[in-house]
Design a protein around this motif. Sequence first.
Motif, short mmCIF file in Angstrom:
data_model
loop_
_atom_site.label_atom_id
_atom_site.label_comp_id
_atom_site.label_asym_id
_atom_site.label_seq_id
_atom_site.Cartn_x
_atom_site.Cartn_y
_atom_site.Cartn_z
N THR A 154 8.45 4.36 0.91
CA THR A 154 7.67 3.65 -0.10
C THR A 154 7.78 2.14 0.14
OG1 THR A 154 8.03 5.42 -1.70
CG2 THR A 154 7.40 3.27 -2.58
N LYS A 155 6.66 1.46 0.04
CA LYS A 155 6.61 0.01 0.21
C LYS A 155 6.38 -0.64 -1.16
CE LYS A 155 6.35 0.52 4.75
NZ LYS A 155 7.31 0.07 5.70
N HIS A 156 6.84 -1.88 -1.31
CA HIS A 156 6.67 -2.62 -2.57
C HIS A 156 6.23 -4.06 -2.27
CE1 HIS A 156 8.43 0.53 -5.07
NE2 HIS A 156 9.28 0.71 -4.07
N PRO A 157 5.03 -4.25 -1.70
CA PRO A 157 4.60 -5.60 -1.38
C PRO A 157 4.25 -6.41 -2.62
CG PRO A 157 2.83 -4.05 -0.94
CD PRO A 157 4.05 -3.24 -1.29
N SER A 158 4.41 -7.71 -2.48
CA SER A 158 3.99 -8.65 -3.51
C SER A 158 2.47 -8.79 -3.47
CB SER A 158 4.66 -10.01 -3.24
OG SER A 158 4.30 -10.93 -4.23
N MET A 159 1.88 -9.15 -4.60
CA MET A 159 0.44 -9.37 -4.63
C MET A 159 0.10 -10.47 -5.61
SD MET A 159 -0.83 -5.99 -6.58
CE MET A 159 -0.26 -5.59 -8.20
N VAL A 160 -0.99 -11.16 -5.32
CA VAL A 160 -1.53 -12.19 -6.21
C VAL A 160 -3.03 -11.96 -6.30
CG1 VAL A 160 -1.93 -14.67 -6.52
CG2 VAL A 160 0.27 -13.86 -5.64
N HIS A 161 -3.55 -12.03 -7.52
CA HIS A 161 -4.97 -11.81 -7.75
C HIS A 161 -5.52 -12.91 -8.65
CE1 HIS A 161 -5.01 -7.77 -5.99
NE2 HIS A 161 -3.78 -7.69 -6.48
N LEU A 162 -6.68 -13.41 -8.28
CA LEU A 162 -7.41 -14.40 -9.08
C LEU A 162 -8.63 -13.71 -9.66
CD1 LEU A 162 -7.41 -17.38 -6.56
CD2 LEU A 162 -5.73 -16.89 -8.32
N PHE A 163 -8.82 -13.84 -10.95
CA PHE A 163 -9.97 -13.25 -11.63
C PHE A 163 -10.77 -14.39 -12.27
CE2 PHE A 163 -6.72 -9.97 -11.60
CZ PHE A 163 -7.43 -8.87 -11.14
N TYR A 164 -11.96 -14.63 -11.70
CA TYR A 164 -12.86 -15.63 -12.25
C TYR A 164 -13.77 -14.95 -13.26
CZ TYR A 164 -11.39 -18.69 -8.47
OH TYR A 164 -10.64 -19.47 -7.62
#
Length: 129
Positions: free
Chosen positions: A98-108
Amino acid sequence: MTTQSFTKMAPPQWLLDMWQEIDAKTFGKGFDCFAEDAVCNLGVADWHGRETIRENLRAFIDTGFTAKHQVVEYWDSPSLKIFHGTVGMKFDDPGIPTKHPSMVHLFYMDDADPSKVSRWIGAVGPTGF
């Protein structure tokens, strides 16, 4: 130059509902947060339209893993929402951990209807070096 103030707060229900639809692999009403003509850029993806976003995410998630999104922080402003979290990626192949990558999301948010997302930009990973 543009200046924008943000408030760190709990993520809104529309965002939690969208992640839940992905995690449950149901891809239903949680995607109603997108404007009909929304644009999504996840990594190299360039998807146009709410239904295209829904179907392409379904196809991606159905490629051999189950996701579980976790909130680390959420920053809010009237026209832009920023989400930082991790995603647990449990693979169908038991030989892949199992992997646990970081994520960033921008919602306009949509100018005509600020309750809808008009553009989603996101980055996840890497899942390893």
